[in-house]
Design a protein around this motif. Structure first.
Motif, mmCIF file in Angstrom:
data_model
loop_
_atom_site.group_PDB
_atom_site.id
_atom_site.type_symbol
_atom_site.label_atom_id
_atom_site.label_comp_id
_atom_site.label_asym_id
_atom_site.label_seq_id
_atom_site.Cartn_x
_atom_site.Cartn_y
_atom_site.Cartn_z
ATOM 1 N N THR A 1 -66.934 2.453 31.428
ATOM 2 C CA THR A 1 -67.174 2.450 29.985
ATOM 3 C C THR A 1 -68.645 2.152 29.718
ATOM 4 O O THR A 1 -69.243 1.322 30.401
ATOM 5 N N TYR B 1 -71.477 1.085 26.683
ATOM 6 C CA TYR B 1 -71.727 0.575 25.347
ATOM 7 C C TYR B 1 -73.225 0.653 25.059
ATOM 8 O O TYR B 1 -74.055 0.605 25.967
ATOM 9 N N GLN C 1 -76.309 -1.039 22.471
ATOM 10 C CA GLN C 1 -76.588 -2.156 21.570
ATOM 11 C C GLN C 1 -78.001 -2.063 21.008
ATOM 12 O O GLN C 1 -78.978 -2.041 21.762
ATOM 13 N N PRO D 1 -72.630 -4.740 20.337
ATOM 14 C CA PRO D 1 -72.513 -3.507 21.123
ATOM 15 C C PRO D 1 -71.585 -2.501 20.449
ATOM 16 O O PRO D 1 -70.672 -2.880 19.718
ATOM 17 N N TYR E 1 -75.182 -0.499 28.279
ATOM 18 C CA TYR E 1 -74.418 -1.264 29.258
ATOM 19 C C TYR E 1 -73.371 -0.388 29.932
ATOM 20 O O TYR E 1 -72.624 0.332 29.258
ATOM 21 N N PHE F 1 -69.996 -7.698 30.811
ATOM 22 C CA PHE F 1 -71.273 -7.013 30.640
ATOM 23 C C PHE F 1 -72.292 -7.524 31.648
ATOM 24 O O PHE F 1 -72.343 -8.709 31.948
ATOM 25 N N GLY F 2 -73.124 -6.604 32.145
ATOM 26 C CA GLY F 2 -74.298 -6.997 32.918
ATOM 27 C C GLY F 2 -75.477 -7.113 31.963
ATOM 28 O O GLY F 2 -75.298 -7.272 30.758
ATOM 29 N N ALA F 3 -76.678 -7.003 32.513
ATOM 30 C CA ALA F 3 -77.889 -7.128 31.695
ATOM 31 C C ALA F 3 -78.236 -5.828 30.979
ATOM 32 O O ALA F 3 -79.021 -5.828 30.039
ATOM 33 N N GLY G 1 -81.737 -11.625 26.233
ATOM 34 C CA GLY G 1 -82.006 -10.796 27.400
ATOM 35 C C GLY G 1 -80.823 -10.549 28.306
ATOM 36 O O GLY G 1 -80.963 -9.916 29.359
ATOM 37 N N GLY H 1 -76.395 -9.632 28.693
ATOM 38 C CA GLY H 1 -75.265 -8.994 28.058
ATOM 39 C C GLY H 1 -74.296 -10.029 27.511
ATOM 40 O O GLY H 1 -74.353 -11.206 27.874
ATOM 41 N N PRO H 2 -73.400 -9.619 26.628
ATOM 42 C CA PRO H 2 -72.414 -10.550 26.087
ATOM 43 C C PRO H 2 -71.516 -11.115 27.176
ATOM 44 O O PRO H 2 -71.198 -10.436 28.156
ATOM 45 N N PHE I 1 -67.392 -4.410 17.592
ATOM 46 C CA PHE I 1 -68.125 -5.663 17.485
ATOM 47 C C PHE I 1 -68.712 -5.860 16.095
ATOM 48 O O PHE I 1 -69.124 -4.903 15.429
#
Lengths: 113, 115
Positions: free
Chosen positions: A34, A36, A38, A44, A87, A103-105, B40, B42-43, B106
């Protein structure tokens, strides 16, 4: 849950096609991919989801090779408004009706005039 | 149609104070999530509600954090004895239970600053 790796940042110019690749070597059989998007000061927003091969919607395309160890989000003809963080997430389809997203960075895409 | 709304948009408080953050999900969405996002990054998942009950609170960092959803719609995230490390954007999301896929909707988030 499978770990994902994607570039920290990318730069592009208006009108170009942008491809963001995500690696997920440990993806499980029942995992979906998936993406996303932001924007600053917003939550997101779901872009696209796929399991295998190719998925296309009005916003993007998602390419998933046969081994599913990576995926590529393709944004056709980007504009300045596509500047955002993207993401890549790998997780099972919701069971019991829900799924907590990991979520990653993300990848910071900057589109220049 | 109306999306997920969160109030306040910004909250500044002092260390040790109590805060409440509110989330209004999309009408008819039975699943509600809270996430926290540091600069910086992610959620990060905090808690999930299915209807009125917290079905998964495994992401709450400690017992200073608590959330309720008494009537199965609006939810409130409560933080006691706030610490500077609690400063972040708190995001709420909702989705339809039973809908295939991982699409969550969101809100814009509440930016919490603890001085």
């Amino acid at each position: 849950l499978a770990k994902t790796t994607q570039p920290i940042s990318m730069d592009s110019y208006e009108g170009q096609e942008v491809n963001i690749t995500c690696s997920h070597n440990n993806i499980a059989t029942n995992d979906y991919i998936t993406w996303y998007q932001q924007f600053p000061s917003q939550g997101p927003r779901f872009i696209i989801q796929g399991y295998k091969t190719k998925v296309t919607n009005e916003v993007a395309s998602l390419f998933i090779p046969a081994d599913r160890k990576s995926s590529t989000l393709s944004l056709p003809r980007v504009s300045l408004s596509d500047t955002a963080v993207y993401y890549c997430l790998v997780s099972p389809a919701p069971t019991g009706g829900y799924n907590k997203l990991i979520f990653g960075a993300g990848t910071r895409l900057a589109v220049h005039p | 149609g109306a999306g997920v709304s969160q109030t306040p948009s910004n909250k500044v408080t002092e260390k040790g104070k109590y805060v409440e953050l509110r989330c209004d999900p999309i009408s008819g969405h039975t699943a509600l999530y809270w996430y926290r996002q540091s600069l910086g990054q992610g959620p990060e998942f905090l808690i999930y509600f299915q209807g009125t009950g917290a079905a998964d609170d495994s992401g709450l960092p400690n017992d200073r954090f608590f959330a309720v959803r008494p009537e199965g719609s609006v939810s409130t995230l409560k933080i006691q004895r706030t610490e500077r490390g609690d400063s972040a954007v708190y995001l709420c999301a909702s989705s339809l239970i039973g809908r295939s896929g991982n699409e969550q909707f969101f809100g814009p988030g509440t930016r919490l600053t603890v001085l």
